[in-house]
Design an enzyme around this catalytic site. Structure first.
Site: not given
Ligand code: IMP
Ligand code: MG
Length: 181
Positions: A48, A102, A105, A154, A167
């Site tokens: 991403g 990108d 979360d 999302f 994407r």
């Molecule tokens: P984290 O480990 O929970 O911070 O996840 C981060 C990763 O989850 C990002 O690099 C994205 O690949 C994916 N991600 C988190 N939120 C979204 C979203 O709203 N749409 C699509 N991918 C997401």
């Molecule tokens: Mg990612």
């Protein structure tokens, strides 16, 4: 208005292409000011982050190189347990490394990536995230460069996918609630 393939999943456009471009120009200027003249590396996590990295690196008017890593979650394990499936090609020892993401979360993915990279003794290790879904953060991470705070929805487009698709939308959008698992 131009229509894009897959757009029927889109609920609302959150950030237009113009808003994204403008913010990236600002982030690029800030990075060049603070890190110009150093051994600057922009590193991103496949897949991403590639879209953001490609635009960001052209907004940084300073010598730099780019590199990539890929990770995957261990099947059946708790969140945040990840392994590197493709490592960086270059050593980062002594370099000024900015991890370009990108979206952050929970922060678990990035937290793992930072802990791995820190062991390689870069001179600087910072984060540049286009989107910050801060309401969902589990681990606190310092974000040196941040594009936008976004709500806990999302999102798709500009590198963000739903089951591998969308994407390639030029903007960032929410999807209809019934399409999110
Ligand atoms: P984290 O480990 O929970 O911070 O996840 C981060 C990763 O989850 C990002 O690099 C994205 O690949 C994916 N991600 C988190 N939120 C979204 C979203 O709203 N749409 C699509 N991918 C997401
Ligand atoms: Mg990612």
């Amino acid at each position: 208005m131009r229509r894009y393939a897959g757009e029927e999943l889109v609920d609302r456009i959150l950030l237009t292409q113009e808003q994204i471009d403008r913010r990236i120009a600002e982030l690029g200027r800030a990075i060049a000011e603070e890190h110009g003249g150093r051994d600057l590396r922009l590193v991103t996590v496949l897949r991403g982050g590639v879209f953001f990295l490609a635009d960001l690196c052209r907004a940084v008017d300073a010598p730099l190189s780019i590199d990539f890593l890929a990770i995957s979650s261990y099947a059946g394990s708790s969140e945040g347990t990840v392994r590197i499936t493709k490592d960086l090609d270059d050593s980062i020892e002594g370099a000024s490394v900015i991890v370009v993401e990108d979206i952050i979360d929970t922060g678990l993915t990035l937290n793992y990536v930072l802990s791995v990279l820190r062991q390689r003794e870069p001179a600087v290790l910072e984060v540049c995230a286009l989107l910050d879904k801060d309401a969902r953060r589990i681990v606190d991470l310092p974000i040196a460069y941040k594009g936008f705070s976004v709500p806990d929805r999302f999102l798709v487009g500009y590198g963000l996918d739903i089951e591998g698709r969308l994407r390639n939308l030029p903007y960032i959008a929410t999807v209809h609630d019934d399409r999110v698992a």
